[in-house]
Design a protein around this motif. Sequence first.
Motif, PDB file in Angstrom:
ATOM      1  N   GLN A  82      -6.500   0.918 -16.000  1.00 25.22           N
ATOM      2  CA  GLN A  82      -7.889   1.247 -15.714  1.00 25.22           C
ATOM      3  C   GLN A  82      -7.962   1.820 -14.297  1.00 25.22           C
ATOM      4  OE1 GLN A  82      -9.780  -2.652 -15.263  1.00 25.22           O
ATOM      5  NE2 GLN A  82     -11.743  -1.649 -15.336  1.00 25.22           N
ATOM      6  N   THR A  83      -8.808   2.803 -14.124  1.00 26.51           N
ATOM      7  CA  THR A  83      -8.984   3.419 -12.815  1.00 26.51           C
ATOM      8  C   THR A  83     -10.179   2.801 -12.120  1.00 26.51           C
ATOM      9  OG1 THR A  83      -8.047   5.504 -13.601  1.00 26.51           O
ATOM     10  CG2 THR A  83      -9.376   5.596 -11.605  1.00 26.51           C
ATOM     11  N   LYS A  84      -9.948   2.361 -10.894  1.00 27.28           N
ATOM     12  CA  LYS A  84     -11.034   1.813 -10.071  1.00 27.28           C
ATOM     13  C   LYS A  84     -11.242   2.759  -8.894  1.00 27.28           C
ATOM     14  CE  LYS A  84     -10.368  -3.018 -11.264  1.00 27.28           C
ATOM     15  NZ  LYS A  84     -11.686  -3.491 -11.615  1.00 27.28           N
ATOM     16  N   ASN A  85     -12.484   3.152  -8.678  1.00 27.08           N
ATOM     17  CA  ASN A  85     -12.801   4.076  -7.589  1.00 27.08           C
ATOM     18  C   ASN A  85     -13.017   3.333  -6.282  1.00 27.08           C
ATOM     19  OD1 ASN A  85     -12.740   6.474  -9.161  1.00 27.08           O
ATOM     20  ND2 ASN A  85     -14.714   5.891 -10.026  1.00 27.08           N
ATOM     21  N   VAL A  86     -12.574   3.951  -5.200  1.00 25.45           N
ATOM     22  CA  VAL A  86     -12.753   3.363  -3.878  1.00 25.45           C
ATOM     23  C   VAL A  86     -14.234   3.393  -3.526  1.00 25.45           C
ATOM     24  CG1 VAL A  86     -12.229   3.611  -1.419  1.00 25.45           C
ATOM     25  CG2 VAL A  86     -10.425   3.973  -3.117  1.00 25.45           C
ATOM     26  N   THR A  87     -14.773   2.225  -3.153  1.00 27.56           N
ATOM     27  CA  THR A  87     -16.188   2.119  -2.793  1.00 27.56           C
ATOM     28  C   THR A  87     -16.391   2.012  -1.288  1.00 27.56           C
ATOM     29  OG1 THR A  87     -16.108  -0.280  -3.142  1.00 27.56           O
ATOM     30  CG2 THR A  87     -16.842   1.087  -5.004  1.00 27.56           C
ATOM     31  N   SER A  88     -15.361   1.555  -0.564  1.00 28.42           N
ATOM     32  CA  SER A  88     -15.437   1.532   0.901  1.00 28.42           C
ATOM     33  C   SER A  88     -14.017   1.614   1.453  1.00 28.42           C
ATOM     34  CB  SER A  88     -16.146   0.277   1.417  1.00 28.42           C
ATOM     35  OG  SER A  88     -15.402  -0.879   1.115  1.00 28.42           O
ATOM     36  N   SER A  89     -13.918   2.130   2.676  1.00 29.10           N
ATOM     37  CA  SER A  89     -12.594   2.301   3.266  1.00 29.10           C
ATOM     38  C   SER A  89     -12.688   2.355   4.784  1.00 29.10           C
ATOM     39  CB  SER A  89     -11.946   3.593   2.764  1.00 29.10           C
ATOM     40  OG  SER A  89     -12.696   4.711   3.204  1.00 29.10           O
ATOM     41  N   GLU A  90     -11.547   2.069   5.396  1.00 29.52           N
ATOM     42  CA  GLU A  90     -11.400   2.251   6.839  1.00 29.52           C
ATOM     43  C   GLU A  90      -9.963   2.718   7.072  1.00 29.52           C
ATOM     44  OE1 GLU A  90     -12.726  -0.026  10.729  1.00 29.52           O
ATOM     45  OE2 GLU A  90     -11.104  -1.095   9.716  1.00 29.52           O
ATOM     46  N   ILE A  91      -9.832   3.887   7.658  1.00 28.93           N
ATOM     47  CA  ILE A  91      -8.526   4.430   7.997  1.00 28.93           C
ATOM     48  C   ILE A  91      -8.482   4.572   9.513  1.00 28.93           C
ATOM     49  CG2 ILE A  91      -6.911   6.355   7.730  1.00 28.93           C
ATOM     50  CD1 ILE A  91      -8.434   7.017   5.114  1.00 28.93           C
ATOM     51  N   ARG A  92      -7.549   3.857  10.140  1.00 24.02           N
ATOM     52  CA  ARG A  92      -7.418   3.863  11.596  1.00 24.02           C
ATOM     53  C   ARG A  92      -6.091   4.501  11.981  1.00 24.02           C
ATOM     54  NH1 ARG A  92     -11.422   1.861  13.574  1.00 24.02           N
ATOM     55  NH2 ARG A  92     -10.655   1.683  15.687  1.00 24.02           N
ATOM     56  N   TRP A  93      -6.091   5.261  13.078  1.00 28.05           N
ATOM     57  CA  TRP A  93      -4.870   5.898  13.573  1.00 28.05           C
ATOM     58  C   TRP A  93      -4.728   5.627  15.070  1.00 28.05           C
ATOM     59  CZ3 TRP A  93      -5.559   9.243  17.570  1.00 28.05           C
ATOM     60  CH2 TRP A  93      -6.822   9.794  17.724  1.00 28.05           C
TER      61      TRP A  93
ATOM     62  N   LEU B 174      -7.653   3.584  -7.473  1.00 28.96           N
ATOM     63  CA  LEU B 174      -6.484   2.757  -7.759  1.00 28.96           C
ATOM     64  C   LEU B 174      -6.327   2.676  -9.267  1.00 28.96           C
ATOM     65  CD1 LEU B 174      -6.964  -0.246  -5.298  1.00 28.96           C
ATOM     66  CD2 LEU B 174      -5.326   1.628  -5.089  1.00 28.96           C
ATOM     67  N   LEU B 175      -5.102   2.812  -9.731  1.00 29.62           N
ATOM     68  CA  LEU B 175      -4.793   2.624 -11.135  1.00 29.62           C
ATOM     69  C   LEU B 175      -4.338   1.178 -11.276  1.00 29.62           C
ATOM     70  CD1 LEU B 175      -4.470   3.989 -13.913  1.00 29.62           C
ATOM     71  CD2 LEU B 175      -2.101   4.468 -13.274  1.00 29.62           C
ATOM     72  N   VAL B 176      -5.013   0.413 -12.132  1.00 32.19           N
ATOM     73  CA  VAL B 176      -4.757  -1.021 -12.249  1.00 32.19           C
ATOM     74  C   VAL B 176      -4.369  -1.353 -13.685  1.00 32.19           C
ATOM     75  CG1 VAL B 176      -5.776  -3.310 -11.966  1.00 32.19           C
ATOM     76  CG2 VAL B 176      -6.441  -1.460 -10.431  1.00 32.19           C
ATOM     77  N   LYS B 177      -3.280  -2.117 -13.818  1.00 32.86           N
ATOM     78  CA  LYS B 177      -2.866  -2.647 -15.120  1.00 32.86           C
ATOM     79  C   LYS B 177      -2.995  -4.152 -15.036  1.00 32.86           C
ATOM     80  CE  LYS B 177       1.112  -0.210 -15.613  1.00 32.86           C
ATOM     81  NZ  LYS B 177       2.381   0.143 -16.251  1.00 32.86           N
ATOM     82  N   GLY B 178      -3.883  -4.719 -15.827  1.00 38.10           N
ATOM     83  CA  GLY B 178      -4.164  -6.149 -15.728  1.00 38.10           C
ATOM     84  C   GLY B 178      -4.778  -6.429 -14.375  1.00 38.10           C
ATOM     85  N   SER B 179      -4.106  -7.224 -13.565  1.00 39.92           N
ATOM     86  CA  SER B 179      -4.601  -7.491 -12.213  1.00 39.92           C
ATOM     87  C   SER B 179      -3.670  -6.884 -11.155  1.00 39.92           C
ATOM     88  CB  SER B 179      -4.719  -9.003 -11.994  1.00 39.92           C
ATOM     89  OG  SER B 179      -3.437  -9.596 -12.120  1.00 39.92           O
ATOM     90  N   GLU B 180      -2.764  -5.996 -11.585  1.00 38.93           N
ATOM     91  CA  GLU B 180      -1.780  -5.407 -10.672  1.00 38.93           C
ATOM     92  C   GLU B 180      -2.053  -3.924 -10.443  1.00 38.93           C
ATOM     93  OE1 GLU B 180       0.689  -7.228  -9.231  1.00 38.93           O
ATOM     94  OE2 GLU B 180      -0.051  -9.009 -10.257  1.00 38.93           O
ATOM     95  N   ILE B 181      -1.890  -3.480  -9.205  1.00 39.26           N
ATOM     96  CA  ILE B 181      -2.000  -2.062  -8.879  1.00 39.26           C
ATOM     97  C   ILE B 181      -0.759  -1.356  -9.408  1.00 39.26           C
ATOM     98  CG2 ILE B 181      -2.078  -0.357  -7.017  1.00 39.26           C
ATOM     99  CD1 ILE B 181      -3.568  -2.433  -5.342  1.00 39.26           C
ATOM    100  N   ALA B 182      -0.962  -0.265 -10.136  1.00 37.80           N
ATOM    101  CA  ALA B 182       0.153   0.500 -10.696  1.00 37.80           C
ATOM    102  C   ALA B 182       0.244   1.894 -10.086  1.00 37.80           C
ATOM    103  CB  ALA B 182      -0.008   0.609 -12.208  1.00 37.80           C
ATOM    104  N   GLY B 183      -0.775   2.305  -9.347  1.00 39.57           N
ATOM    105  CA  GLY B 183      -0.783   3.635  -8.746  1.00 39.57           C
ATOM    106  C   GLY B 183      -2.095   3.865  -8.031  1.00 39.57           C
ATOM    107  N   GLY B 184      -2.275   5.063  -7.572  1.00 39.39           N
ATOM    108  CA  GLY B 184      -3.514   5.407  -6.887  1.00 39.39           C
ATOM    109  C   GLY B 184      -3.376   6.706  -6.135  1.00 39.39           C
ATOM    110  N   ASN B 185      -4.508   7.201  -5.661  1.00 38.23           N
ATOM    111  CA  ASN B 185      -4.544   8.467  -4.943  1.00 38.23           C
ATOM    112  C   ASN B 185      -5.679   8.424  -3.930  1.00 38.23           C
ATOM    113  OD1 ASN B 185      -3.845  11.228  -4.449  1.00 38.23           O
ATOM    114  ND2 ASN B 185      -5.664  11.811  -5.596  1.00 38.23           N
ATOM    115  N   PHE B 186      -5.399   8.896  -2.719  1.00 37.18           N
ATOM    116  CA  PHE B 186      -6.407   8.909  -1.660  1.00 37.18           C
ATOM    117  C   PHE B 186      -6.458  10.286  -1.029  1.00 37.18           C
ATOM    118  CE2 PHE B 186      -4.264   4.795  -1.777  1.00 37.18           C
ATOM    119  CZ  PHE B 186      -5.305   4.033  -2.272  1.00 37.18           C
ATOM    120  N   VAL B 187      -7.662  10.796  -0.810  1.00 33.90           N
ATOM    121  CA  VAL B 187      -7.863  12.094  -0.175  1.00 33.90           C
ATOM    122  C   VAL B 187      -8.602  11.851   1.138  1.00 33.90           C
ATOM    123  CG1 VAL B 187      -8.883  14.384  -0.403  1.00 33.90           C
ATOM    124  CG2 VAL B 187      -7.954  13.227  -2.433  1.00 33.90           C
TER     125      VAL B 187
END
Length: 190
Positions: free
Chosen positions: A19-30, A54-67
Amino acid sequence: MKKLLPFIFLFFTIILFAQTKNVTSSEIRWKGYKTLKAEALSHNGTLKLKSGNLLVKGSEIAGGNFVMDMTSMDSEDLNGNPKLKKMFENHLKSDDFFDAAKYPVSTYQIKSVRKLNGGVFNYQINGVLTIKGISKNVNFPAKVSQINDEIKLTSARFTFNRKSFGLNYNIFEDMLISNDVEMNISIVAK
């Protein structure tokens, strides 16, 4: 065709059980340094996430993509000096470094996730970071937690080598800048 059947089966299995879950909030610090890693010789700030999932299988992250939106680069350490802040941010966004006009986004693609035993950071995230059209493997430990249908991923501080992505400045100035750029990422997906 027979050789393709296992791959087709795997593809549909992943789609059916992931299942794909969309990012609802984020913080990227450099954080970047001069060659001497001293706080007084550093700059730090944030980047905004343009989109992510995030691509999630059961309760585990299996992948994802961030732009990441490279035009949103903010240098928080210079908040007290608006003129210098604007000049420095424009410099980072220029073709001297990130060339945000030509490359307005950078991406991170999660390729695999491995559970770690013990410690605060319970997963190893392995993926590909793409900056200025150049892709390199960048891995980091992360704390992953789930509450109901919400997943939170918080990275440990990790570094990447700016020169590996073509982030070079003029030859003299470039020698004064550390090659390592530190990052911390925190996202919530639902």
